[in-house]
Design a protein around this motif. Structure first.
Motif, PDB file in Angstrom:
ATOM      1  N   LEU A   1      63.379  18.017  41.923  1.00 28.80           N
ATOM      2  CA  LEU A   1      63.306  17.454  43.240  1.00 28.80           C
ATOM      3  C   LEU A   1      63.211  18.418  44.193  1.00 28.80           C
ATOM      4  CD1 LEU A   1      63.028  15.075  45.370  1.00 28.80           C
ATOM      5  CD2 LEU A   1      65.574  14.961  44.990  1.00 28.80           C
ATOM      6  N   ALA A   2      64.363  19.452  44.207  1.00 27.91           N
ATOM      7  CA  ALA A   2      64.718  20.417  45.247  1.00 27.91           C
ATOM      8  C   ALA A   2      63.463  21.494  45.031  1.00 27.91           C
ATOM      9  CB  ALA A   2      65.825  21.253  44.709  1.00 27.91           C
ATOM     10  N   VAL A   3      62.848  21.763  43.832  1.00 28.85           N
ATOM     11  CA  VAL A   3      61.960  22.837  43.772  1.00 28.85           C
ATOM     12  C   VAL A   3      60.474  22.427  43.985  1.00 28.85           C
ATOM     13  CG1 VAL A   3      60.870  24.490  41.926  1.00 28.85           C
ATOM     14  CG2 VAL A   3      63.251  24.106  41.990  1.00 28.85           C
ATOM     15  N   SER A   4      60.234  21.165  43.757  1.00 25.77           N
ATOM     16  CA  SER A   4      58.881  20.846  43.999  1.00 25.77           C
ATOM     17  C   SER A   4      58.495  20.557  45.393  1.00 25.77           C
ATOM     18  CB  SER A   4      58.741  19.449  43.270  1.00 25.77           C
ATOM     19  OG  SER A   4      59.332  18.395  43.602  1.00 25.77           O
ATOM     20  N   TRP A   5      59.832  19.845  46.061  1.00 29.46           N
ATOM     21  CA  TRP A   5      59.667  19.662  47.787  1.00 29.46           C
ATOM     22  C   TRP A   5      59.567  20.811  48.588  1.00 29.46           C
ATOM     23  CZ3 TRP A   5      62.539  14.671  49.962  1.00 29.46           C
ATOM     24  CH2 TRP A   5      62.006  13.436  49.010  1.00 29.46           C
ATOM     25  N   LEU A   6      60.259  21.772  48.215  1.00 25.21           N
ATOM     26  CA  LEU A   6      60.497  23.119  48.692  1.00 25.21           C
ATOM     27  C   LEU A   6      59.147  23.778  48.720  1.00 25.21           C
ATOM     28  CD1 LEU A   6      61.903  25.160  50.546  1.00 25.21           C
ATOM     29  CD2 LEU A   6      62.954  26.199  48.202  1.00 25.21           C
ATOM     30  N   ALA A   7      58.533  23.874  47.348  1.00 28.25           N
ATOM     31  CA  ALA A   7      57.325  24.576  47.168  1.00 28.25           C
ATOM     32  C   ALA A   7      56.121  23.707  47.825  1.00 28.25           C
ATOM     33  CB  ALA A   7      57.004  24.547  45.576  1.00 28.25           C
TER      34      ALA A   7
ATOM     35  N   ALA B   1      60.661  30.909  40.432  1.00 31.10           N
ATOM     36  CA  ALA B   1      61.219  29.686  40.241  1.00 31.10           C
ATOM     37  C   ALA B   1      60.415  28.746  39.324  1.00 31.10           C
ATOM     38  CB  ALA B   1      62.173  29.034  41.209  1.00 31.10           C
ATOM     39  N   LEU B   2      59.274  28.588  39.923  1.00 27.51           N
ATOM     40  CA  LEU B   2      58.294  27.542  39.409  1.00 27.51           C
ATOM     41  C   LEU B   2      57.747  28.174  37.720  1.00 27.51           C
ATOM     42  CD1 LEU B   2      55.830  26.835  42.336  1.00 27.51           C
ATOM     43  CD2 LEU B   2      57.250  25.393  41.121  1.00 27.51           C
ATOM     44  N   ILE B   3      57.696  29.276  37.480  1.00 28.61           N
ATOM     45  CA  ILE B   3      57.325  29.820  36.323  1.00 28.61           C
ATOM     46  C   ILE B   3      58.497  29.627  35.548  1.00 28.61           C
ATOM     47  CG2 ILE B   3      57.055  32.108  34.909  1.00 28.61           C
ATOM     48  CD1 ILE B   3      55.904  33.489  37.684  1.00 28.61           C
TER      49      ILE B   3
END
Length: 459
Positions: free
Chosen positions: A334-340, A357-359
Motif C-alpha cells: 500500500l505504502a510503496v504503490s501509493w507513493l510511486a 524499492a520497486l525492484i
C-alpha cells in the motif's frame, strides 16, 4: 534412519510442492489480462510502445506457464502416493471438479496459447487479440475450479456421507459454497497484485539500468497504478474473508490472532510468541480491543479462544506468524504503490530510491500469497476436509524414509528452479535494453520482431 512422523513428512512434501506450484499460476492468471490490456491499448492507439511491452512480457508469461504446468503435474501424483484416503473419501466431489478444470480451462489455454505465442506472423491482429483474450479467460477459469475445490474443503456443503464416502447432493451448493466468493476474490486480487509489482519491479529495473524506452515507462506506470488500485480492494476483501472465516472456522481465526481464552475486547497482537505447551503467549505487544473491533465490528465483541477447540485447532505459531507476514507485506504494498503512483503522476518518474524499492518488491506478491496460503491450509488442520476428514486418516502407509528422500529431492529441485526462473526474468530484462545488431525481421517467431500486420497504426 528416519523416525519423523510420516504424516508430517507427507504434509511437508505436499506443502513444498504446492508452495512452488502456486508461485506460477499466481503470475500467469493475471499476467494474461495485463497482456490483453497492452494489446488493446495498441489496437486503440496504434502506439508501438504497447506492442513492445506485450512482446517482452509474453516471453515471461510463456516461461511462467510452462513451470506452472510441470509443477502442477507432479503435485497431482501425490494424491495417489501420499494421500490415497482423500480421493477414496471425497473423490466423488474432488474428481469432477478437477476434471472441470481440465475440460473448461486447461484445454482452452493450451489450444490458444500456441496462437498467442507463435501466431504474430501467421494470423491477423484481430485473431491474435482474441487468442490472448481466450487464454486470459482460460487461466481465470482454471483458478475458478481449483478454488471451488479448495473452498469446499474449507466449508464443505451439498453432500452426504454414505458408507464413509462423500456423495454430492447439490452441485450448485458445492460450487458456490459459503467461503468460495471470498476466497476467489481474495486470490484473484492477490494474483493481480503479484503481477502488478512484478511488472512495476522489472520495469523499474530496466529503467534504472538506462533503458528509457517508451514501452518501459508505459509498463512501469501500468504496474504501479494497478497495484495502487488493487491493494485497497484487497484490504476490503480480506476483511470480508476474515468475517466469513470467523463464522465457519473460528479455530483458525483464534490461531491467527493468538487468542487462547474466549473473551471480549480482544487486543490486536502486533507481536507475540505463542507457546502451545503452556497455551500462552510470550512478549505480547498489542492494541487494546482492536482485534474484537476488526473481527466483530464491536470493540467489546466476543472472540472464541483456542481452548474451546483443544484437539481440533491448527498449529498456532505457524498460522499466527504467516498471517502477520501476509498483512505486513500488504501494508508495505500500500505504502510503496501509493507513493510511486503519486510521484509518477506528479513528476512522470519515480525517485531513484523508490525505483530501487520497486525492484526489491518485484516478487513481494509471492511472499504475501504464500503466507496467505499457509494461513489457509495450515489453519485447516487437523482436517483435510474441515470437520469431515482428518489429515491423518487420509495419509498413505509409505515409510518415513521414502517420503523424506523424495521430499529432499523435490525441495532441491524447486529451489534450483525458482532461482533459475528469477535469474531468467532479470536476464530477459537486461537483454531487452540492449540494441539488436544484424537481426533479421523474422528471427523471433514469438514476437520480438514487428509482424507486417502490426506495423501500421490500424488494429
Amino acid at each position: 534412519m528416519f523416525d519423523i512422523d510420516p504424516v508430517l513428512l507427507a504434509r511437508a512434501q505436499f506443502g513444498a510442492n504446492i508452495t512452488f506450484h502456486i508461485l506460477f499460476p499466481t503470475i500467469s492468471i493475471s499476467l494474461t489480462w495485463v497482456l490483453l490490456f497492452f494489446k488493446m491499448r495498441y489496437n486503440s492507439t496504434g502506439d508501438m510502445k504497447w506492442m513492445d511491452a506485450y512482446k517482452f512480457w509474453v516471453k515471461i508469461f510463456a516461461l511462467t506457464f510452462a513451470l506452472g504446468v510441470v509443477s502442477g503435474i507432479t503435485m497431482s501424483f501425490q494424491f495417489g502416493t501420499n494421500w490415497p484416503g482423500f480421493m477414496e473419501t471425497v473423490g466423488n466431489i474432488a474428481g469432477p471438479l478437477l476434471a472441470y478444470e481440465v475440460l473448461t480451462a486447461f484445454f482452452l489455454e493450451a489450444t490458444f496459447l500456441g496462437i498467442m505465442l507463435f501466431g504474430f506472423n501467421r494470423v491477423s491482429n484481430r485473431v491474435h487479440t482474441i487468442a490472448t483474450l481466450l487464454v486470459a479467460i482460460g487461466t481465470t477459469m482454471s483458478a475458478f475450479w481449483i478454488l471451488v475445490l479448495n473452498s469446499w474443503m474449507q466449508t464443505p456443503v451439498g453432500f452426504e456421507m454414505i458408507n464413509g464416502k462423500a456423495h454430492a447432493t447439490d452441485w450448485l451448493a458445492i460450487v458456490f459454497n459459503p467461503s468460495f466468493p471470498y476466497r476467489f476474490t481474495h486470490m484473484m486480487l492477490a494474483s493481480g497484485l503479484t503481477v502488478a509489482f512484478l511488472v512495476a519491479g522489472i520495469s523499474a529495473y530496466r529503467w534504472l539500468r538506462g533503458d528509457r524506452a517508451d514501452s518501459v515507462l508505459a509498463a512501469l506506470k501500468t504496474g504501479v497504478y494497478l497495484a495502487a488500485m488493487l491493494i485497497p480492494l484487497q484490504i476490503l476483501a480480506g476483511d470480508m474473508h476474515g468475517l466469513n472465516t470467523l463464522k465457519h472456522q473460528p479455530a483458525k481465526v483464534a490461531a491467527m490472532e493468538g487468542v487462547w481464552n474466549t473473551e471480549r475486547g480482544v487486543p490486536l497482537l502486533l507481536f507475540a510468541i505463542p507457546e502451545e505447551k503452556t497455551r500462552t503467549n510470550k512478549f505480547e505487544i498489542g492494541i487494546p480491543k482492536l482485534a474484537s473491533l476488526i473481527l466483530t465490528h464491536d470493540p467489546n465483541g466476543e472472540v472464541k479462544g483456542l481452548n474451546d477447540f483443544i484437539g481440533k485447532h491448527p498449529p498456532v505459531f505457524q498460522v499466527f506468524w504467516a498471517f502477520r507476514i501476509m498483512v505486513g507485506v500488504g501494508m508495505l504494498m500500500l505504502a510503496v504503490s501509493w507513493l510511486a503512483a503519486w510521484q509518477l503522476n506528479r513528476k512522470g518518474e519515480t525517485h531513484p530510491w523508490l525505483t530501487r524499492a520497486l525492484i526489491g518488491m518485484s516478487f513481494s506478491g509471492w511472499v504475501a500469497t504464500v503466507a496467505g496460503w499457509y494461513v489457509t491450509e495450515i489453519g485447516r488442520q487437523p482436517f483435510l476436509v474441515y470437520g469431515v476428514l482428518r489429515t491423518a486418516d487420509a495419509a498413505s502407509t509409505v515409510s518415513s524414509g521414502m517420503i523424506a528422500t523424495t521430499f529432499f529431492m523435490y525441495l532441491i529441485t524447486y529451489v534450483v528452479l525458482t532461482i533459475s526462473y528469477i535469474s531468467v526474468v532479470f536476464y530477459l530484462a537486461r537483454k531487452a535494453g540492449e540494441p539488436l545488431e544484424n537481426t533479421p525481421v523474422s528471427a523471433d517467431v514469438a514476437g520480438t520482431s514487428i509482424p507486417p500486420q502490426l506495423s501500421t497504426n490500424k488494429p
